[in-house]
Motif scaffolding. Structure first.
Motif, PDB file in Angstrom:
ATOM      1  N   ARG A  42     -26.467 -55.518  54.066  1.00 51.12           N
ATOM      2  CA  ARG A  42     -26.207 -55.244  55.481  1.00 51.12           C
ATOM      3  C   ARG A  42     -25.865 -53.775  55.672  1.00 51.12           C
ATOM      4  NH1 ARG A  42     -28.085 -57.374  60.024  1.00 51.12           N
ATOM      5  NH2 ARG A  42     -26.816 -56.717  61.798  1.00 51.12           N
ATOM      6  N   LYS A  43     -26.592 -53.096  56.593  1.00 53.18           N
ATOM      7  CA  LYS A  43     -26.391 -51.663  56.797  1.00 53.18           C
ATOM      8  C   LYS A  43     -25.846 -51.364  58.188  1.00 53.18           C
ATOM      9  CE  LYS A  43     -28.014 -51.020  52.691  1.00 53.18           C
ATOM     10  NZ  LYS A  43     -29.190 -50.265  52.307  1.00 53.18           N
ATOM     11  N   SER A  44     -25.023 -52.268  58.715  1.00 54.69           N
ATOM     12  CA  SER A  44     -24.297 -51.956  59.945  1.00 54.69           C
ATOM     13  C   SER A  44     -23.010 -51.224  59.565  1.00 54.69           C
ATOM     14  CB  SER A  44     -24.000 -53.231  60.738  1.00 54.69           C
ATOM     15  OG  SER A  44     -23.312 -54.164  59.939  1.00 54.69           O
ATOM     16  N   ILE A  45     -22.269 -50.720  60.540  1.00 57.88           N
ATOM     17  CA  ILE A  45     -21.171 -49.794  60.267  1.00 57.88           C
ATOM     18  C   ILE A  45     -20.053 -50.441  59.454  1.00 57.88           C
ATOM     19  CG2 ILE A  45     -19.393 -48.336  61.307  1.00 57.88           C
ATOM     20  CD1 ILE A  45     -21.282 -47.904  63.664  1.00 57.88           C
ATOM     21  N   GLN A  46     -19.649 -51.656  59.806  1.00 57.88           N
ATOM     22  CA  GLN A  46     -18.512 -52.285  59.136  1.00 57.88           C
ATOM     23  C   GLN A  46     -18.730 -52.454  57.633  1.00 57.88           C
ATOM     24  OE1 GLN A  46     -15.298 -53.435  60.594  1.00 57.88           O
ATOM     25  NE2 GLN A  46     -15.004 -53.155  58.399  1.00 57.88           N
ATOM     26  N   PRO A  47     -19.807 -53.088  57.183  1.00 55.64           N
ATOM     27  CA  PRO A  47     -20.004 -53.232  55.734  1.00 55.64           C
ATOM     28  C   PRO A  47     -20.224 -51.890  55.029  1.00 55.64           C
ATOM     29  CG  PRO A  47     -21.887 -54.099  56.942  1.00 55.64           C
ATOM     30  CD  PRO A  47     -20.830 -53.846  57.934  1.00 55.64           C
ATOM     31  N   MET A  48     -20.855 -50.924  55.694  1.00 53.85           N
ATOM     32  CA  MET A  48     -21.041 -49.613  55.059  1.00 53.85           C
ATOM     33  C   MET A  48     -19.703 -48.925  54.848  1.00 53.85           C
ATOM     34  SD  MET A  48     -24.547 -47.791  56.386  1.00 53.85           S
ATOM     35  CE  MET A  48     -23.976 -47.496  58.069  1.00 53.85           C
ATOM     36  N   LEU A 356     -38.061 -49.030  56.585  1.00 56.53           N
ATOM     37  CA  LEU A 356     -36.883 -48.627  57.353  1.00 56.53           C
ATOM     38  C   LEU A 356     -36.021 -49.834  57.723  1.00 56.53           C
ATOM     39  CD1 LEU A 356     -38.433 -45.892  59.645  1.00 56.53           C
ATOM     40  CD2 LEU A 356     -36.444 -45.559  58.193  1.00 56.53           C
ATOM     41  N   LYS A 357     -36.668 -50.968  57.987  1.00 55.52           N
ATOM     42  CA  LYS A 357     -35.924 -52.168  58.360  1.00 55.52           C
ATOM     43  C   LYS A 357     -35.369 -52.899  57.137  1.00 55.52           C
ATOM     44  CE  LYS A 357     -38.604 -52.952  62.575  1.00 55.52           C
ATOM     45  NZ  LYS A 357     -39.602 -53.825  63.256  1.00 55.52           N
ATOM     46  N   GLU A 358     -36.233 -53.128  56.151  1.00 54.66           N
ATOM     47  CA  GLU A 358     -35.825 -53.956  55.019  1.00 54.66           C
ATOM     48  C   GLU A 358     -34.877 -53.251  54.066  1.00 54.66           C
ATOM     49  OE1 GLU A 358     -39.331 -55.369  53.116  1.00 54.66           O
ATOM     50  OE2 GLU A 358     -39.937 -56.651  54.805  1.00 54.66           O
ATOM     51  N   GLU A 359     -35.011 -51.945  53.912  1.00 55.76           N
ATOM     52  CA  GLU A 359     -34.212 -51.223  52.919  1.00 55.76           C
ATOM     53  C   GLU A 359     -33.133 -50.323  53.506  1.00 55.76           C
ATOM     54  OE1 GLU A 359     -34.437 -51.800  49.804  1.00 55.76           O
ATOM     55  OE2 GLU A 359     -36.264 -52.982  49.750  1.00 55.76           O
ATOM     56  N   LEU A 360     -33.357 -49.810  54.736  1.00 58.26           N
ATOM     57  CA  LEU A 360     -32.417 -48.843  55.306  1.00 58.26           C
ATOM     58  C   LEU A 360     -31.722 -49.340  56.564  1.00 58.26           C
ATOM     59  CD1 LEU A 360     -34.512 -45.594  54.756  1.00 58.26           C
ATOM     60  CD2 LEU A 360     -32.529 -46.356  53.451  1.00 58.26           C
ATOM     61  N   GLY A 361     -31.956 -50.581  56.951  1.00 58.35           N
ATOM     62  CA  GLY A 361     -31.186 -51.188  58.039  1.00 58.35           C
ATOM     63  C   GLY A 361     -31.455 -50.651  59.421  1.00 58.35           C
ATOM     64  N   LEU A 362     -32.682 -50.230  59.708  1.00 60.30           N
ATOM     65  CA  LEU A 362     -32.983 -49.750  61.059  1.00 60.30           C
ATOM     66  C   LEU A 362     -32.593 -50.773  62.113  1.00 60.30           C
ATOM     67  CD1 LEU A 362     -34.308 -47.857  63.130  1.00 60.30           C
ATOM     68  CD2 LEU A 362     -36.516 -48.918  62.569  1.00 60.30           C
ATOM     69  N   ASP A 363     -32.827 -52.056  61.836  1.00 61.47           N
ATOM     70  CA  ASP A 363     -32.544 -53.103  62.817  1.00 61.47           C
ATOM     71  C   ASP A 363     -31.169 -53.745  62.641  1.00 61.47           C
ATOM     72  OD1 ASP A 363     -33.269 -54.176  60.406  1.00 61.47           O
ATOM     73  OD2 ASP A 363     -34.591 -55.723  61.223  1.00 61.47           O
ATOM     74  N   HIS A 364     -30.277 -53.084  61.883  1.00 62.56           N
ATOM     75  CA  HIS A 364     -28.948 -53.652  61.655  1.00 62.56           C
ATOM     76  C   HIS A 364     -27.887 -53.112  62.603  1.00 62.56           C
ATOM     77  CE1 HIS A 364     -29.892 -54.803  57.178  1.00 62.56           C
ATOM     78  NE2 HIS A 364     -30.731 -55.329  58.052  1.00 62.56           N
ATOM     79  N   PHE A 365     -28.214 -52.127  63.426  1.00 65.79           N
ATOM     80  CA  PHE A 365     -27.203 -51.530  64.303  1.00 65.79           C
ATOM     81  C   PHE A 365     -26.698 -52.552  65.310  1.00 65.79           C
ATOM     82  CE2 PHE A 365     -26.018 -48.953  68.089  1.00 65.79           C
ATOM     83  CZ  PHE A 365     -24.967 -48.265  67.509  1.00 65.79           C
ATOM     84  N   GLU A 366     -25.368 -52.643  65.463  1.00 64.00           N
ATOM     85  CA  GLU A 366     -24.776 -53.689  66.299  1.00 64.00           C
ATOM     86  C   GLU A 366     -24.199 -53.153  67.606  1.00 64.00           C
ATOM     87  OE1 GLU A 366     -21.983 -55.457  63.632  1.00 64.00           O
ATOM     88  OE2 GLU A 366     -23.515 -56.588  62.531  1.00 64.00           O
TER      89      GLU A 366
END
Length: 431
Positions: A42-48, A356-366
């Motif tokens: 997960r590449k959203s802010i909290q887990p990062m 960008l989506k699968e590895e770098l979380g482009l679509d993970h921004f909440e």
């Protein structure tokens, strides 16, 4: 995998850090990008922030969503880096859409709309993407949110999401793309041809804007688009009564693109090697004039578009039965193989979207804001460019050591990289 990638990242990010001109932001930018590159699904802010340890959630969240800094300087630095990596007079500038599926209705730009990656209408955000590419190596340089009509008609909703005043107006995707073309040209980034799917190519205004800028282009086209044969002539019909006509009209009627090529000579053409062998399809091409010129009222009171400039019309018949159509202003002496290779070069942007989506979380921004979404997207593109730079460097070093690696192989490695197993030390994942 080299475990010193974070030290390399710090050096590589120097122009971006300098553009931020602030000590705290200079810490947050590398931390955010390292979080996107590093381990974790997960590449959203909290887990990062939890994985980073050195920075906390509030700091990263403020940097992306509320920090007072201008993205334009980082976007300019990204274009310069991309040009250094893949800029080429024989390269491509590729335009496409990518969709970010979302639940609810509060995230900026979210609405039920067609998502090409899903092949259906879904509740999502739709972004116009711009990719600079050469030798099958893509580097994405821009992602811009498209606002559907349901948002444009709701000023209060746009204000809550922080949509800038100059973007609170109806803009089509081709119009967004034209503005980005001008920005890329002004940056000095090198490319030789503009590529786009039919969502852009079916717009006569978009094609004309490319030609007015002196650009070569090869774009998708609706099968229903009317075209004239290249030898169409403009004549003055003799009126039996009344005043003489003021304007010329075509001496032949236009027909749909699919009808123009239906009885043409179709040939099997191969354009590149895929994972299961050479990729081939049936193609046909013919010189035509697209019916996208000024409009005239005909004798029978119909309104008909006049012929435009002479271009190539290309048809593709796939083994599934699906047919696609394209139009290009490549030179009249271009071979069918050259036309096909140019048209098919657009696939690299789809690979970039996926990575960008699968590895770098482009679509993970909440987050829900315009600023937060675009800054997160910018960070993912910078991270992607860094990874591409390392792969190209590694491929070059391998070639210099006397292996059989070629420039084409290096391109395939960057566009079809093999994921590595996680090491005990946090290692940079291969996209």
């Amino acid at each position: 995998m080299d475990v010193n990638w974070q030290a390399d990242l710090d050096r590589w990010l120097a122009p971006f850090v300098a553009a931020l001109r602030h000590k705290t932001r200079a810490r947050m930018c590398p931390a955010y990008i390292a979080g996107l590159i590093g381990p974790g699904d997960r590449k959203s802010i909290q887990p990062m922030a939890t994985r980073a340890g050195e920075v906390n959630y509030d700091q990263l969240h403020h940097f992306v969503t509320a920090g007072v800094w201008d993205s334009a300087s980082l976007e300019a630095a990204l274009l310069k880096k991309a040009d250094g990596l893949v800029g080429d007079e024989a390269g491509f500038l590729v335009f496409d859409d990518t969709a970010l599926p979302k639940k609810g209705s509060h995230s900026v730009g979210v609405a039920p709309q067609y998502a090409s990656s899903l092949g259906k209408t879904a509740n999502c955000q739709s972004l116009v993407s711009v990719t600079l590419a050469s030798h099958e190596v893509p580097v994405m340089v821009c992602l811009r949110l498209f606002l559907p009509e349901s948002w444009i008609d709701d000023r209060e909703r746009m204000a809550r999401a922080g949509v800038p005043k100059d973007r609170q107006t109806a803009l089509t995707k081709p119009e967004i793309a034209i503005a980005e073309i001008d920005r890329v040209i002004a940056s000095g980034a090198r490319f030789g041809c503009v590529l786009a799917d039919s969502g852009y190519g079916s717009s006569g205004t978009f094609r004309q804007a490319l030609s007015e800028r002196g650009l070569l282009w090869a774009v998708g086209l609706s099968r229903r688009q009317n075209v004239y044969p290249a030898d169409v002539a403009l004549i003055f019909p003799v009126a039996k009564a009344g005043k003489r006509r003021k304007y010329h009209i075509p001496d032949q009627p236009p027909v749909a693109a699919e009808a123009m090529l239906a009885k043409g000579k179709w040939r099997r053409v191969s354009w590149r090697r895929g994972t299961k062998g050479r990729l081939t399809c049936l193609f046909a091409a013919r010189r035509v004039r697209v019916a996208d010129g000024h409009k005239h009222r005909m004798l029978d009171n119909r309104v008909q578009c006049m012929p435009g400039d002479e271009v190539w019309l290309v048809g593709e018949r796939r083994s599934t039965g699906e047919q696609k159509y394209y139009v290009s202003n490549l030179p009249a002496d271009a071979s069918l193989k050259m036309l096909v290779a140019t048209i098919k070069a657009r696939w690299v942007c789809e690979q970039a979207h996926q990575q960008l989506k699968e590895e770098l979380g482009l679509d993970h921004f909440e987050g829900r804001s315009w600023t937060g979404l675009h800054r997160h997207a910018l960070m993912t593109m910078i991270a992607y460019a860094f990874l591409q730079s390392r792969r190209l460097k590694a491929a070059g070093e391998k070639k210099n050591r006397g292996t059989a690696a070629t420039a084409e192989h290096a391109g395939r490695q960057a566009s079809h990289p093999r994921p590595l197993r996680a090491a005990s030390t946090p290692a940079m994942p291969a996209l």
